[in-house]
Design a protein around this motif. Sequence first.
Motif, short mmCIF file in Angstrom:
data_model
loop_
_atom_site.label_atom_id
_atom_site.label_comp_id
_atom_site.label_asym_id
_atom_site.label_seq_id
_atom_site.Cartn_x
_atom_site.Cartn_y
_atom_site.Cartn_z
N PHE A 22 0.85 -1.44 -0.06
CA PHE A 22 0.80 -0.04 -0.26
C PHE A 22 1.04 1.72 0.27
CE2 PHE A 22 -2.36 3.35 2.56
CZ PHE A 22 -3.13 3.72 1.98
N PHE A 23 2.06 1.67 0.94
CA PHE A 23 2.80 2.68 0.99
C PHE A 23 3.47 2.58 -0.24
CE2 PHE A 23 1.42 0.49 5.66
CZ PHE A 23 0.79 2.36 5.21
N GLN A 24 3.72 1.88 -1.25
CA GLN A 24 4.08 1.82 -2.22
C GLN A 24 3.44 2.53 -2.96
OE1 GLN A 24 7.23 1.41 -0.68
NE2 GLN A 24 8.08 0.99 -2.26
N TYR A 25 1.55 2.83 -3.40
CA TYR A 25 1.33 3.30 -4.25
C TYR A 25 1.64 4.87 -4.56
CZ TYR A 25 -0.11 -1.13 -4.50
OH TYR A 25 -0.81 -3.15 -4.39
N TYR A 26 1.17 5.18 -5.85
CA TYR A 26 1.55 6.87 -5.66
C TYR A 26 0.09 7.46 -5.55
CZ TYR A 26 6.70 7.07 -7.01
OH TYR A 26 7.76 7.26 -7.18
N ARG A 33 1.27 10.66 -2.98
CA ARG A 33 2.48 10.70 -2.85
C ARG A 33 4.06 11.27 -2.63
NH1 ARG A 33 6.77 6.94 -2.80
NH2 ARG A 33 5.83 5.26 -3.87
N ILE A 34 3.68 12.49 -1.76
CA ILE A 34 5.14 13.17 -1.97
C ILE A 34 6.25 12.86 -1.98
CG2 ILE A 34 3.18 15.17 -2.78
CD1 ILE A 34 4.07 15.74 0.15
N GLU A 35 5.92 11.49 -0.55
CA GLU A 35 7.78 11.20 0.12
C GLU A 35 7.15 9.83 0.16
OE1 GLU A 35 10.04 13.27 3.10
OE2 GLU A 35 8.35 14.99 2.90
N GLN A 36 8.50 9.00 0.50
CA GLN A 36 8.50 8.02 1.35
C GLN A 36 7.94 8.16 2.17
OE1 GLN A 36 8.72 5.03 0.01
NE2 GLN A 36 9.69 5.18 -2.29
N ILE A 37 6.76 7.05 3.00
CA ILE A 37 6.10 6.91 4.23
C ILE A 37 7.40 6.10 5.13
CG2 ILE A 37 4.82 5.67 5.79
CD1 ILE A 37 4.04 6.78 2.09
N PRO A 38 8.09 7.02 6.12
CA PRO A 38 9.56 6.14 6.53
C PRO A 38 8.45 4.61 7.27
CG PRO A 38 8.42 7.83 7.88
CD PRO A 38 7.65 8.22 6.95
N ASN A 39 9.79 3.78 7.55
CA ASN A 39 9.13 2.43 8.08
C ASN A 39 8.36 2.40 9.64
OD1 ASN A 39 9.78 0.78 6.36
ND2 ASN A 39 12.33 0.48 6.88
N SER A 40 9.00 3.60 10.28
CA SER A 40 8.09 4.28 12.12
C SER A 40 6.84 4.39 11.50
CB SER A 40 8.94 5.04 12.82
OG SER A 40 8.41 6.25 12.00
N TYR A 42 -1.14 -8.11 8.63
CA TYR A 42 -0.71 -6.99 9.46
C TYR A 42 0.04 -6.73 8.32
CZ TYR A 42 1.81 -10.26 12.73
OH TYR A 42 2.32 -11.71 12.27
N THR A 43 0.62 -7.46 7.56
CA THR A 43 2.22 -6.96 7.14
C THR A 43 2.06 -6.34 6.26
OG1 THR A 43 3.00 -9.22 8.04
CG2 THR A 43 3.97 -8.60 6.73
N PHE A 44 2.96 -5.09 5.54
CA PHE A 44 3.14 -4.27 5.32
C PHE A 44 4.67 -4.45 4.69
CE2 PHE A 44 -0.61 -2.83 7.14
CZ PHE A 44 -1.47 -2.45 6.65
N GLU A 45 4.96 -4.49 3.19
CA GLU A 45 5.84 -4.03 2.94
C GLU A 45 7.09 -2.46 3.14
OE1 GLU A 45 7.97 -2.60 -1.49
OE2 GLU A 45 7.10 -5.22 -1.53
N MET A 46 8.04 -3.53 3.92
CA MET A 46 9.09 -2.10 4.82
C MET A 46 9.62 -1.75 3.82
SD MET A 46 7.89 -1.45 7.45
CE MET A 46 6.41 -2.36 8.95
N LEU A 47 10.77 -0.64 4.39
CA LEU A 47 11.58 0.08 3.17
C LEU A 47 13.07 -1.02 3.51
CD1 LEU A 47 10.95 3.87 3.90
CD2 LEU A 47 10.88 2.75 1.29
N PRO A 48 14.47 -1.09 2.52
CA PRO A 48 15.22 -1.55 3.21
C PRO A 48 15.94 -0.84 4.10
CG PRO A 48 15.51 -0.74 0.90
CD PRO A 48 13.65 -0.65 1.61
N GLU A 49 16.19 -1.47 4.68
CA GLU A 49 16.99 -0.70 5.94
C GLU A 49 18.48 -0.06 5.26
OE1 GLU A 49 15.68 0.83 8.86
OE2 GLU A 49 13.89 -0.28 9.25
#
Length: 599
Positions: free
Chosen positions: A505-509, A565-572, A592-599
């Motif tokens: 979800f957080f990758q969609y523009y 979306r104008i910025e990446q949503i942080p992992n927090s 409940y699992t969403f894709e996270m940004l690589p650390e």
Amino acid sequence: MRLFLTLLYPLLLIGTFAFLLAQRPIRQCVVRHWKKIAVFVAFQLVVVNVLLILHLRQESFITYWDFGGFYRKTLEFADMLQRSGGEAWDNLWTSLNYAEYSYLPECFLMLPMSLVGDSFPRFVLAMFNAFLVPANLVLFVLWLMMTESLARHQRAIRCLGALMLVLFSGNLYSMVLGYIGSSGLLWISAILLLVYSGALKRIHPAADGFIGLALLLTVLLRRWFAYWVVSFFVSLVVAELLRQGSEKKWDAHAWRILLTNLFLCGILPLILLVTVFHPLFVTMTTYDYAQAYSVAKVDGLGGVVLWFVQYYGIVVVALALWGWLNGIGRSQRRQFSWACLFQILISCVLFNQVQNMGSHHYYIINIPMMILMLQGAADLGERLSRKGLAGCGAVVCALQMLLLSRTILFAPSSTADQLLKKAGALISVPFPDLRIRHDNDQIRQLALFLQTTPQEYEYVYTLSNSVLFNDDMLYNAFLPQDLNPVPNLITASAYDYRDGVPAQFFQYYYIVVADPIQLQFGEEGQRCVSILADLMLHDEQLRQYYTVVREVQLDEGVRVQVFRRIEQIPNSLRQRISDMYRQIYPDDPQLYTFEMLPE
């Protein structure tokens, strides 16, 4: 291959009718009554087509969900068939084994749709003429066989039954909405006609093979016909047990014949399912449909019974009960009447373990219900005729015709229309309300914006799931001309247990959100929509990463906003939202699992 797929359904029709006519009792009945049969077919073709045209021409809406999907799949299959017969065959075969809804019913509509056109109203007309007309024809032959023993008022009672068949809105209601489940009614009707004509009273391998293939075909058309397939075998065994019990005799020979025929009927489709359609067989026997569709299930026997009576109407239910009582009182119909009753009961019990029956799911039991209804009408018609009350049946049919015509004769909001709609509880469900939307242009403008604005890989996701607004409306905005108006649109999750949360979800523009939040069944079971939609509308921390780029106003005060979306949503923040879902569904990571940004 293109010609074969186009002619597949006509060939199946010819083969079905040829086999039925090869059975002596059926052939003799058709020969005796061919004029009545011709009049019956002509009557239903004229009357119902006129009613359908006058109703459908008033509607103005964008198709969505299941019935929109069936219409879209028909257009898609026609498009594939136009490009390549091999491509169409490959997609048909894959869908039979792996898709929730196969392309087979849509394949059956290729020739009718090529004749009548590809608009949604013509799609409905094609279904009626291709599916219901042949099924009603088979039922009418069965009706003629059932009434040949009447001593008096045979003509009037047959006319009453013909009218009730043509005007039976239990079949018409879902078809007018656009559901394609009527595609299986012909083969259920043909199977029960063979049973009534005595095909299972002797060892009859040809009839057994036909019934087995017909049973398999109904399952391939719609998986939920499997509930009727199960009920078919169980009900015939129980019906024979009750018949012999009522006659106080044990007939081992009859049991041997019945069980042999049932074994032959069942072994062929079972072998084909396990071998040719093995992936489908695995899905049907292992997938947890009850959990996946739990959001559509309402607990309580009372609610199930109430909806059953509301759908068929008090008069039809009363006639069916009377027909069953009358049938078990006659030796020649006793087993058949018991079988029809148990087919209804077993199918309803099994299906309601998974979810409540929607209007289109009643196709599972419509045929045995109609048979019992006709039996009741025959007996009551005979009794009333003796007392000079033969006109009562005509009054009921006139009321049914009025119900089917209410959207044609009266404005949708008129007092008369509302009164007739309420009268449906007495007679049966009428045609559905007219679907008239005043915001079709706004939805199409939104779809056009989402077609032209996103760049490649900038995906669009919709957080809305109701009859007022959902992602299918964007997907189908320009049917039948454009099958893919928003190429970057992602199919949205609707039900928690079936679909899970959208992991990316957080990758969609682009996120499309309706305000107020739109849900089909309410928040429980649809939190994959409600929580994310509420956060997009009201969570200040999340909204700082999005900007509103488009807004439209729809009917009933619903406002639709498009966020970019104008910025990446942080992992927090992703983790915080994931934890909200984890508290509700702690044992199921897909919820409940969403894709996270690589650390």
